[in-house]
Design a protein around this motif. Structure first.
Motif, PDB file in Angstrom:
ATOM      1  N   GLY A 119       0.686  -1.207  -0.012  1.00  0.00           N
ATOM      2  CA  GLY A 119      -0.077  -0.094   0.077  1.00  0.00           C
ATOM      3  C   GLY A 119       0.968   1.198  -0.044  1.00  0.00           C
ATOM      4  N   HIS A 140      -2.739  -2.950  -4.672  1.00  0.00           N
ATOM      5  CA  HIS A 140      -2.798  -3.303  -3.182  1.00  0.00           C
ATOM      6  C   HIS A 140      -4.061  -3.555  -3.071  1.00  0.00           C
ATOM      7  CE1 HIS A 140      -3.547  -1.286   0.784  1.00  0.00           C
ATOM      8  NE2 HIS A 140      -2.597  -2.349   1.113  1.00  0.00           N
ATOM      9  N   VAL A 142      -7.406  -3.854  -0.617  1.00  0.00           N
ATOM     10  CA  VAL A 142      -7.548  -3.146   0.772  1.00  0.00           C
ATOM     11  C   VAL A 142      -8.357  -4.164   1.459  1.00  0.00           C
ATOM     12  CG1 VAL A 142      -8.917  -1.077   1.639  1.00  0.00           C
ATOM     13  CG2 VAL A 142      -7.621  -1.207  -0.371  1.00  0.00           C
ATOM     14  N   GLY A 161      -5.958  -0.703  -4.703  1.00  0.00           N
ATOM     15  CA  GLY A 161      -5.387   0.642  -4.559  1.00  0.00           C
ATOM     16  C   GLY A 161      -4.380   0.559  -5.962  1.00  0.00           C
ATOM     17  N   ARG A 191       0.477   7.896  -2.448  1.00  0.00           N
ATOM     18  CA  ARG A 191       0.444   6.728  -2.134  1.00  0.00           C
ATOM     19  C   ARG A 191       0.617   6.524  -0.564  1.00  0.00           C
ATOM     20  NH1 ARG A 191      -1.038   1.970  -5.386  1.00  0.00           N
ATOM     21  NH2 ARG A 191      -0.081   0.718  -3.735  1.00  0.00           N
ATOM     22  N   TYR A 194      -2.513   7.875   1.042  1.00  0.00           N
ATOM     23  CA  TYR A 194      -3.757   6.602   0.856  1.00  0.00           C
ATOM     24  C   TYR A 194      -3.519   5.574   1.853  1.00  0.00           C
ATOM     25  CZ  TYR A 194      -4.496   2.034  -1.039  1.00  0.00           C
ATOM     26  OH  TYR A 194      -4.769   0.777  -1.572  1.00  0.00           O
ATOM     27  N   HIS A 195      -2.164   5.173   2.095  1.00  0.00           N
ATOM     28  CA  HIS A 195      -1.679   3.956   2.913  1.00  0.00           C
ATOM     29  C   HIS A 195      -1.929   4.444   4.533  1.00  0.00           C
ATOM     30  CE1 HIS A 195       0.878   0.600   4.387  1.00  0.00           C
ATOM     31  NE2 HIS A 195      -0.375   0.029   3.949  1.00  0.00           N
TER      32      HIS A 195
END
Length: 308
Positions: A119, A140, A142, A161, A191, A194-195
């Motif tokens: 992620g 990735h 989720v 993702g 990224r 997001y992670h």
């Protein structure tokens, strides 16, 4: 490999079996842990052939044998050499070194799809492979994986993702859809954010729930999970449907005295829990104030109760 070499269904009126569809890929898994074996099994169900896997621990070796039958258990270099699509399903901190190390061994990557499942990273972490002719993807899932057989079923309907070069977006999308997921495109420079959002929600939720269960146990509740289940289910549903408008509780009501009592009791019973409670209560008050759910004077009293 042609980037447009993606899966397709059989002709109308003559549906093909997954394994009979054109453009089936030979798949290799480097890091046959929970995620790698789940994705490998999902791709096999879609008709691709998992031909090789690399595993380190005895548990991973057993998992690969069980979930990826027919895959040769070999070195990472041999996995890459054998596959059209290589899944690098290793811990985040290992990924940069692995990508550089594979290229340093002169293993052929030209024309091969090389996808990682981190992620944290986009495709830049695979730059050594891309410079050597590989086709980089970041896919990735989720979802949390337990290593149980039902992990493959967990892929149905979840988001992935995805970060990929524009020319490879159709390929990335096709692979995610074949695994039962839905692609969500994440820019390379987003990224980390997001992670962080996902880890903060999923990982910290577990910590909060376990902490609450422990405190309820200390309060004499015999089955904390049974008590919390309906409350947390309703709270999660409210948050996902209503956002901050789904907020309830003493912070939303401006009950500074109640909050102060919580802080004092947590200081006595769980100082570490107190710190988390104060930080989250402050963030909750800020959001409630910005949304107009909390009056400024109530927010001021709350922040006084939450002062160090």
């Amino acid at each position: 490999m042609d980037p447009q070499r993606t899966a397709s269904s059989g002709a109308p009126g003559n549906p093909a079996r997954p394994e009979d569809r054109p453009a089936r890929l030979s798949v290799g898994v480097v890091g046959a842990g929970r995620v790698g074996t789940a994705l490998g099994a999902a791709l096999a169900q879609a008709g691709h052939r998992v031909v090789a896997a690399a595993a380190v621990s005895d548990r991973s070796l057993r998992r690969a044998e069980e979930r990826l039958p027919g895959a040769a258990l070999v070195t990472p270099q041999e996995v890459v050499a054998a596959a059209d699509l290589v899944l690098l399903t290793v811990p985040d901190d290992v990924l940069p070194e692995l990508a550089a190390g594979l290229v340093a061994t002169d293993v052929p990557v030209t024309g091969k799809l090389v996808a990682h499942t981190s992620g944290r990273y986009g495709t830049a972490v695979l730059d050594p492979i891309a410079r050597a002719g590989g086709l980089p993807l970041a896919l990735h899932p989720v979802m949390t994986f337990t290593g149980r057989p039902d992990d493959v079923n967990r892929l149905s309907g979840i988001s992935f993702g995805v970060t990929a070069p524009d020319t490879l977006r159709p390929v990335a999308e096709a692979l995610v859809l074949e695994m039962g997921g839905e692609p969500a495109w994440i820019a390379e420079d987003r990224r980390a954010l997001y992670h962080a959002a996902l880890a903060g929600a999923a990982n910290h939720l577990v910590t909060l729930v376990v902490e609450s269960m422990d405190l309820l146990g200390r309060a004499g509740v015999p089955e904390p999970g049974r008590m919390l289940g309906p409350l947390l289910g309703a709270s999660l549903d409210n948050a996902l449907r209503l956002g901050i408008d789904g907020l309830t509780g003493p912070v939303a009501r401006g009950d500074a005295g109640t909050v102060a009592g919580h802080v004092a009791e947590l200081e006595r019973v769980s100082p570490e829990g107190r710190g988390a409670y104060v930080a989250l209560a402050r963030l909750t008050a800020d959001r409630a104030l910005a949304a107009g759910l909390l009056k400024p004077e109530d927010a001021e009293r709350l922040l006084e109760a939450l002062a160090d």
